[in-house]
Design a protein around this motif. Sequence first.
Motif, PDB file in Angstrom:
ATOM      1  N   PHE A   4       2.106 -13.451  19.611  1.00 50.86           N
ATOM      2  CA  PHE A   4       1.940 -14.553  20.589  1.00 50.86           C
ATOM      3  C   PHE A   4       3.673 -14.422  21.832  1.00 50.86           C
ATOM      4  CE2 PHE A   4       2.598 -17.551  16.829  1.00 50.86           C
ATOM      5  CZ  PHE A   4       1.615 -18.930  17.237  1.00 50.86           C
ATOM      6  N   LEU A   5       4.128 -13.053  21.426  1.00 52.05           N
ATOM      7  CA  LEU A   5       4.767 -12.194  22.273  1.00 52.05           C
ATOM      8  C   LEU A   5       3.604 -11.528  24.028  1.00 52.05           C
ATOM      9  CD1 LEU A   5       7.712 -10.524  21.265  1.00 52.05           C
ATOM     10  CD2 LEU A   5       8.208 -13.037  22.040  1.00 52.05           C
ATOM     11  N   SER A   6       2.750 -10.526  23.260  1.00 53.06           N
ATOM     12  CA  SER A   6       1.170 -10.767  23.950  1.00 53.06           C
ATOM     13  C   SER A   6       0.890 -11.797  24.671  1.00 53.06           C
ATOM     14  CB  SER A   6       0.550  -9.816  23.162  1.00 53.06           C
ATOM     15  OG  SER A   6       1.181  -8.618  22.772  1.00 53.06           O
ATOM     16  N   LYS A   7       0.590 -12.489  23.971  1.00 52.30           N
ATOM     17  CA  LYS A   7      -0.100 -13.913  24.311  1.00 52.30           C
ATOM     18  C   LYS A   7       0.289 -15.176  25.911  1.00 52.30           C
ATOM     19  CE  LYS A   7      -4.132 -15.979  23.401  1.00 52.30           C
ATOM     20  NZ  LYS A   7      -4.935 -15.932  23.732  1.00 52.30           N
ATOM     21  N   GLN A   8       1.502 -14.714  25.879  1.00 50.87           N
ATOM     22  CA  GLN A   8       2.662 -14.393  27.119  1.00 50.87           C
ATOM     23  C   GLN A   8       2.872 -14.179  28.023  1.00 50.87           C
ATOM     24  OE1 GLN A   8       6.624 -17.701  25.989  1.00 50.87           O
ATOM     25  NE2 GLN A   8       5.836 -16.763  23.997  1.00 50.87           N
ATOM     26  N   GLY A   9       2.377 -12.528  27.719  1.00 54.42           N
ATOM     27  CA  GLY A   9       2.307 -11.078  28.832  1.00 54.42           C
ATOM     28  C   GLY A   9       3.731 -11.215  29.034  1.00 54.42           C
ATOM     29  N   ALA A  10       4.448 -11.283  27.914  1.00 51.04           N
ATOM     30  CA  ALA A  10       5.956 -10.865  27.925  1.00 51.04           C
ATOM     31  C   ALA A  10       6.670  -9.431  26.630  1.00 51.04           C
ATOM     32  CB  ALA A  10       6.795 -12.214  27.260  1.00 51.04           C
ATOM     33  N   THR A  67     -14.705 -19.778  14.400  1.00 53.00           N
ATOM     34  CA  THR A  67     -13.156 -18.694  14.978  1.00 53.00           C
ATOM     35  C   THR A  67     -13.326 -19.033  16.084  1.00 53.00           C
ATOM     36  OG1 THR A  67     -15.476 -17.185  15.357  1.00 53.00           O
ATOM     37  CG2 THR A  67     -13.791 -16.789  13.331  1.00 53.00           C
ATOM     38  N   ALA A  68     -12.085 -18.748  16.664  1.00 47.44           N
ATOM     39  CA  ALA A  68     -11.514 -19.116  17.952  1.00 47.44           C
ATOM     40  C   ALA A  68     -10.650 -18.208  18.496  1.00 47.44           C
ATOM     41  CB  ALA A  68     -10.922 -20.072  18.609  1.00 47.44           C
ATOM     42  N   TYR A  69     -10.105 -17.596  19.890  1.00 47.13           N
ATOM     43  CA  TYR A  69      -9.567 -16.811  19.934  1.00 47.13           C
ATOM     44  C   TYR A  69      -7.959 -17.430  19.244  1.00 47.13           C
ATOM     45  CZ  TYR A  69     -12.113 -15.074  24.265  1.00 47.13           C
ATOM     46  OH  TYR A  69     -13.625 -14.410  24.517  1.00 47.13           O
ATOM     47  N   TYR A  70      -7.018 -15.929  19.592  1.00 48.37           N
ATOM     48  CA  TYR A  70      -5.556 -16.998  18.813  1.00 48.37           C
ATOM     49  C   TYR A  70      -4.838 -17.162  19.883  1.00 48.37           C
ATOM     50  CZ  TYR A  70      -0.822 -15.591  17.135  1.00 48.37           C
ATOM     51  OH  TYR A  70      -0.024 -15.544  16.700  1.00 48.37           O
ATOM     52  N   SER A 100      -3.671 -23.575  22.228  1.00 48.10           N
ATOM     53  CA  SER A 100      -2.420 -23.014  22.182  1.00 48.10           C
ATOM     54  C   SER A 100      -1.815 -23.953  21.243  1.00 48.10           C
ATOM     55  CB  SER A 100      -1.750 -23.821  23.604  1.00 48.10           C
ATOM     56  OG  SER A 100      -2.292 -24.610  23.332  1.00 48.10           O
ATOM     57  N   LEU A 101      -0.857 -23.510  20.483  1.00 49.16           N
ATOM     58  CA  LEU A 101      -0.192 -24.722  20.015  1.00 49.16           C
ATOM     59  C   LEU A 101      -0.052 -25.975  20.095  1.00 49.16           C
ATOM     60  CD1 LEU A 101       2.469 -21.544  18.170  1.00 49.16           C
ATOM     61  CD2 LEU A 101       0.835 -22.087  17.803  1.00 49.16           C
ATOM     62  N   ASP A 102       0.580 -25.778  21.048  1.00 48.64           N
ATOM     63  CA  ASP A 102       0.277 -27.372  21.985  1.00 48.64           C
ATOM     64  C   ASP A 102      -0.482 -28.432  21.773  1.00 48.64           C
ATOM     65  OD1 ASP A 102       3.191 -26.567  22.917  1.00 48.64           O
ATOM     66  OD2 ASP A 102       2.428 -26.116  24.958  1.00 48.64           O
TER      67      ASP A 102
END
Length: 470
Positions: A233-239, A324-327, A200-202
């Motif tokens: 980043f929207l998709s990663k929040q399921g939004a 490489t890692a997940y977005y 995550s960005l955190d």
Amino acid sequence: MQNKKILAGLLAAAMAAMPLAGCGSTGSSAATDTSTASETSAASEASGLIGDDFTTLDTNGTNITFWHSMGGVNGEAMTYLVDKFNAENEYGITVEAVYQGSYDDAINKLKSAQIGNMGADLVQIYDIGTRFMIDSGWVVPMQDLIDAAGYDLSQIEPNIAAYYTTDSGLYSMPFNSSTPLLYYNKDMFEAAGITEIPTSLDEIAEVGDALLSDGGAQEVLAMSVYGWWFEQFLSKQGAAMVDNDNGRTAPATKVVFDENGAALNILEAWMDLNEGGWAPNVGRSGSDTATTDFTSGKAAMMLGSTASLKQVLQDTGDSFEVGTAYYPAVHTGDEGGVSIGGGSLWALNNNDPVRLAATWRFIEFMISPESQAYWNAQTGYFPVTTAAAEEEVYKQNMEQYPQFQTAIDQLHDTAPEYTGALLSVFPESRQIVETEIEEMITGSQTPEDALAAIVEQVNESIETYNLING
């Protein structure tokens, strides 16, 4: 269809002249009925071209034109596939492949074409042009060809097909598909004693200082200002990005990322990374600064497309080991996935059943396991056909570039509901998002101000489009 085509041309002029600031709007309900009608109209117009003899039509001596936007190494791979089809197909079909420059160039050329003579029979369009193409009235829905040919759609990766699917079915055929990844410098992570890759960005912020002080990095994260990252980043929040089931059950009338809180989460986290010194301003996407900073060993991490993997590996050479890692998610614990980027193939309606049949036969060749395995190996795009994984060239490529397995795993771990939005004004939306994020990270406005500006401008773009096409 003629009215739709004229309106599409008017739209281009209106959007070019439209100011970036506006009153904002929730949109018009009339637009929903109009776009639904356009899908029905496109299907009914095409239905007369497809008879019971669709799969047996004599296409010997038929020439079709294919417009694409693949240059460089990708263009060489495209040429190889077209030449192979021309040399080996048993139907007497000849395909003329014409490079049209950028995706925007291809769409703009379509806008100037004549009714019934589009200039091409098949065109490659980027993902964010999907809603526009559906509304245009230019196409024969791919679902009609699939049904007429009896093609088993389960052969296509479901998470890829989902992006191009509406309630009316599949409108275009996936071809060059990609998702974003987190690229990281394994040598720097080892030197900094970091064994867990940030998710995550955190978590990127948490390891930032160690990478700078002990890892030898001059930058922690090379993250270009790019609308696609915002959407991911929207998709990663399921939004959702827009209303009406993300523009899939009906055309969007407004954005909803302000209402669901997802956009502000992104902007605040982006700003925190920048102010913390972990994600400096490296310019907009297209400047290549982010990629150069990573491959030169300046940045410890970067965000990049799966389609960039082979180029990144070639550019780094033996200077360091690429991981490489997940977005990344915005916040640890977010539940969501990534959406597909890249492009797909659209069959154009030239009122010619024989050319349409020839076009379908070429599409079948392009999405065959053999063709897709070759395409993947040469370009880094996903093979859209599941059986491509059984081809020897695919297996050899995966053995040579094991970093690509991350992309495959991420694709399979993503649910279809995270496929992202369909939006008629996607190109305009991305420009707006990028401009306001740049203003934010240069200190000209707060995340809250940036969000308000984005919402106002994108909603006005949507309203203008819907009014013109109403």
